[in-house]
Design an enzyme around this catalytic site. Structure first.
Site, PDB file in Angstrom:
ATOM      1  N   LYS A  22      11.600  12.441 -10.183  1.00  0.00           N
ATOM      2  CA  LYS A  22      10.765  13.534 -10.747  1.00  0.00           C
ATOM      3  C   LYS A  22       9.284  13.182 -10.583  1.00  0.00           C
ATOM      4  O   LYS A  22       8.486  14.006 -10.133  1.00  0.00           O
ATOM      5  CB  LYS A  22      11.107  13.695 -12.218  1.00  0.00           C
ATOM      6  CG  LYS A  22      10.069  14.410 -13.050  1.00  0.00           C
ATOM      7  CD  LYS A  22      10.455  14.576 -14.495  1.00  0.00           C
ATOM      8  CE  LYS A  22      10.064  13.446 -15.372  1.00  0.00           C
ATOM      9  NZ  LYS A  22       8.706  13.506 -15.914  1.00  0.00           N
ATOM     10  N   ASN A  23       8.923  11.939 -10.920  1.00  0.00           N
ATOM     11  CA  ASN A  23       7.504  11.573 -10.951  1.00  0.00           C
ATOM     12  C   ASN A  23       6.913  11.288  -9.579  1.00  0.00           C
ATOM     13  O   ASN A  23       5.723  11.014  -9.467  1.00  0.00           O
ATOM     14  CB  ASN A  23       7.276  10.392 -11.904  1.00  0.00           C
ATOM     15  CG  ASN A  23       7.456  10.831 -13.356  1.00  0.00           C
ATOM     16  OD1 ASN A  23       7.585  12.022 -13.644  1.00  0.00           O
ATOM     17  ND2 ASN A  23       7.524   9.875 -14.255  1.00  0.00           N
ATOM     18  N   ARG A  92       2.442  18.202 -18.787  1.00  0.00           N
ATOM     19  CA  ARG A  92       1.134  17.567 -18.578  1.00  0.00           C
ATOM     20  C   ARG A  92       0.859  17.306 -17.104  1.00  0.00           C
ATOM     21  O   ARG A  92      -0.276  17.275 -16.670  1.00  0.00           O
ATOM     22  CB  ARG A  92       1.070  16.240 -19.315  1.00  0.00           C
ATOM     23  CG  ARG A  92       1.396  16.224 -20.743  1.00  0.00           C
ATOM     24  CD  ARG A  92       1.371  14.808 -21.188  1.00  0.00           C
ATOM     25  NE  ARG A  92       0.402  14.068 -20.407  1.00  0.00           N
ATOM     26  CZ  ARG A  92      -0.909  14.218 -20.497  1.00  0.00           C
ATOM     27  NH1 ARG A  92      -1.382  15.123 -21.332  1.00  0.00           N
ATOM     28  NH2 ARG A  92      -1.740  13.522 -19.767  1.00  0.00           N
ATOM     29  N   CYS A 116       0.703  14.767 -26.425  1.00  0.00           N
ATOM     30  CA  CYS A 116       2.136  15.057 -26.489  1.00  0.00           C
ATOM     31  C   CYS A 116       2.726  14.068 -27.498  1.00  0.00           C
ATOM     32  O   CYS A 116       2.006  13.274 -28.091  1.00  0.00           O
ATOM     33  CB  CYS A 116       2.792  14.903 -25.117  1.00  0.00           C
ATOM     34  SG  CYS A 116       2.961  13.211 -24.619  1.00  0.00           S
ATOM     35  N   ARG A 121      -2.990  11.011 -24.521  1.00  0.00           N
ATOM     36  CA  ARG A 121      -2.908  11.265 -23.068  1.00  0.00           C
ATOM     37  C   ARG A 121      -4.201  11.892 -22.506  1.00  0.00           C
ATOM     38  O   ARG A 121      -4.193  12.958 -21.908  1.00  0.00           O
ATOM     39  CB  ARG A 121      -1.720  12.156 -22.730  1.00  0.00           C
ATOM     40  CG  ARG A 121      -0.399  11.837 -23.398  1.00  0.00           C
ATOM     41  CD  ARG A 121       0.372  10.701 -22.802  1.00  0.00           C
ATOM     42  NE  ARG A 121       0.756  10.847 -21.424  1.00  0.00           N
ATOM     43  CZ  ARG A 121       1.903  11.363 -21.001  1.00  0.00           C
ATOM     44  NH1 ARG A 121       2.741  11.857 -21.866  1.00  0.00           N
ATOM     45  NH2 ARG A 121       2.201  11.438 -19.720  1.00  0.00           N
ATOM     46  N   ASP A 304       8.557   3.642 -19.348  1.00  0.00           N
ATOM     47  CA  ASP A 304       9.586   4.694 -19.327  1.00  0.00           C
ATOM     48  C   ASP A 304      10.991   4.132 -19.507  1.00  0.00           C
ATOM     49  O   ASP A 304      11.945   4.889 -19.635  1.00  0.00           O
ATOM     50  CB  ASP A 304       9.532   5.494 -18.013  1.00  0.00           C
ATOM     51  CG  ASP A 304       8.287   6.322 -17.930  1.00  0.00           C
ATOM     52  OD1 ASP A 304       8.007   6.866 -16.847  1.00  0.00           O
ATOM     53  OD2 ASP A 304       7.562   6.408 -18.934  1.00  0.00           O
ATOM     54  N   ILE A 326       1.454   0.688 -23.354  1.00  0.00           N
ATOM     55  CA  ILE A 326       0.879   1.786 -22.572  1.00  0.00           C
ATOM     56  C   ILE A 326       0.537   2.995 -23.437  1.00  0.00           C
ATOM     57  O   ILE A 326      -0.550   3.545 -23.350  1.00  0.00           O
ATOM     58  CB  ILE A 326       1.850   2.205 -21.428  1.00  0.00           C
ATOM     59  CG1 ILE A 326       2.273   1.001 -20.596  1.00  0.00           C
ATOM     60  CG2 ILE A 326       1.241   3.328 -20.591  1.00  0.00           C
ATOM     61  CD1 ILE A 326       1.165   0.365 -19.776  1.00  0.00           C
ATOM     62  N   ARG A 396      14.346  17.683 -19.027  1.00  0.00           N
ATOM     63  CA  ARG A 396      13.090  17.613 -18.263  1.00  0.00           C
ATOM     64  C   ARG A 396      13.173  16.542 -17.178  1.00  0.00           C
ATOM     65  O   ARG A 396      12.504  16.625 -16.159  1.00  0.00           O
ATOM     66  CB  ARG A 396      11.926  17.255 -19.184  1.00  0.00           C
ATOM     67  CG  ARG A 396      11.625  18.273 -20.225  1.00  0.00           C
ATOM     68  CD  ARG A 396      10.339  17.960 -20.899  1.00  0.00           C
ATOM     69  NE  ARG A 396       9.275  17.793 -19.902  1.00  0.00           N
ATOM     70  CZ  ARG A 396       8.006  17.637 -20.226  1.00  0.00           C
ATOM     71  NH1 ARG A 396       7.641  17.610 -21.490  1.00  0.00           N
ATOM     72  NH2 ARG A 396       7.080  17.510 -19.304  1.00  0.00           N
TER      73      ARG A 396
END
Ligand code: EPZ
Length: 417
Positions: A22-23, A92, A116, A121, A304, A326, A396
């Protein structure tokens, strides 16, 4: 809204196909705006966030079509340069259209993404980098309004190796006049995948994956015909599932080299890795051993993966210290894991996890993408039934999660609320 009902305790066995990242897909889809024509992007996961990016591009005048894992984008009729609040607030990563619009069309109006669940962010590093390249940027009633006759190359130092900040600036630099250096750049595999996609369009980029990326602007770029890398966080999530359920799962199509820190820590927890003809075999043999983790920018342990790893450590044979470096609020899963009987205490960005024998199923609430993944990991090993509400968070970032789990023997079903 849907919920997931999971009956824990089953040993799983079989092959899981890892979907595209996805990223990586999101910035690469945004990069299609740099060219004029039809872009063809393959191995794109079928996810809410991908659909949102598609709607955003369509809103600008692009044609967007996704069939299975292929995305087609036609950028011949881009005539609007605005990303509206109602789309940006749901994702985002919409901020990734700022760089391409500005460098190709000289203007962009993008809603500020806002915070979020996991943190404020901010995007200050995106904006200051673009200003260094000559953009004129104003913030007005929640929007970024940017203008630039022609961006010019600049030397940009990032205080923090921001992933989408690096991506936005790298994209902007491909059509800028002259050479751009991005120092202290993010090194995530998704950044490298974007660089490779841009190079396939004709961009001149060196050093992606390292801390200094050099981009020499060119006059124009051709449309994409590109295949996205596999999703390392989905692969890492299934590795923790193998560990927590003492299962034998083979991950097909994953790139283990993108997960060195995660695999290192999972091996410390006693999980066994073997290469098999179909892919990477991951075997959970015993109760996980406790080990400590600190999240860091790549190649460090990925933030993540923090929530999923905490679920694994919640039934470990000792005490594990997990530091989240992070994001300032990425422990939303702790309260839910506690409802399952986990023994976790939090002090600022540090969680102390005392392993318990076994978690117990409970009604839970998903709060953000990776927190919801950690609840699935925990529920698959817990005693009894777990119901996870608001799993649109999970949708998502995970393609067909319950189907992939059912296929290897999990007792899991999606129920309409
Ligand atoms: C990307 O978010 C990922 N999203 C996130 O994945 C991931 O968690 C994150 O990188 C870190 O690896 C996408 O790629 C679409 P950052 P991003 O900018 O780029 C601060 C998921 O689960 N910062 O690297 O937004 C920021 O507050 C998602 O798939 C500034 O201060 O993350 C954070 O503390 C969640 N100013 C830190 O840097 C800026 O201008 C890292 O953020 C930008 C960032």
């Amino acid at each position: 809204m849907d919920k997931l009902v999971i009956k824990g305790g089953k040993k799983l066995k079989g092959i899981v196909e890892i979907s595209g990242a996805k990223n990586a897909a999101l910035p690469i889809m945004a990069a299609s705006l740099l060219s004029n024509g039809y872009s063809n992007i393959k191995n794109v996961p079928f996810l809410r966030d991908i659909m949102t990016m598609g709607r955003l591009l369509a809103n600008l005048g692009a044609g967007f079509h996704q069939e299975k894992n292929r995305v087609l984008i036609n950028t011949e009729r881009i005539r609007i340069f605005e990303a509206p609040y109602d789309l940006v607030r749901t994702m985002r990563a919409s901020i990734l259209v700022l760089g391409p619009l500005l460098t190709r069309y000289g203007r962009a109006k993008v809603s500020l993404p806002g915070g979020c669940a996991i943190g404020a962010r901010p995007i200050n590093l995106h904006l200051s980098g673009l200003e260094k390249m000559g953009a004129e940027i104003k913030l007005e009633s929640g929007y970024v309004i940017a203008k630039a006759k022609k961006l010019k190359g600049a030397s940009i130092y990032l205080d923090i190796p921001t992933v989408t900040g690096t991506e936005n600036l790298m994209i902007a630099a491909t059509l800028a006049k002259g050479v751009t250096l991005i120092e202290n750049a993010a090194k995530e595999p998704e950044v490298t995948d974007l660089a490779n996609a841009l190079i396939s369009m004709g961009a001149k980029i060196e050093g992606a994956g390292g801390s200094i990326i050099r981009i020499e602007g060119v006059h124009e770029l051709k449309p994409l015909d590109y295949r996205v890398i596999p999703d390392r966080i989905e692969a890492g999530t299934f590795m923790t599932i193998a560990g927590i359920t003492c299962s034998d799962i083979t991950l097909k199509g994953c790139s283990p080299e993108h997960l060195d820190a995660t695999v290192f820590k999972l091996k410390e927890a006693g999980i066994i890795f073997e290469s098999a003809p179909e892919g990477l075999r991951v075997i959970g043999k015993t109760r996980p051993h406790s080990t400590n983790v600190t999240t860091m920018p790549y190649p460090g342990f990925p933030t993540d993966m923090q929530a999923q790893f905490m679920a694994l450590m919640s039934i470990s044979d000792g005490t594990s210290i997990i530091r989240e470096n992070i994001f300032e609020n990425r422990f939303m899963h702790v309260a839910e894991l506690r409802r399952m009987g986990a023994d976790i205490s939090v002090e600022g960005g540090t969680a102390t996890v005392k392993g318990v024998e076994r978690l117990k199923g409970a009604p839970l609430m998903a709060t953000d993408l990776r927190a919801s993944a950690s609840l699935v990991v925990a529920a698959l090993s817990a005693k009894g039934e777990t119901v996870i509400h608001r799993i649109y968070h999970l949708d998502r970032g995970y393609e067909k999660m319950e189907e992939k789990l059912k296929k290897i023997g999990a007792e899991i079903k999606r129920v309409k609320e």
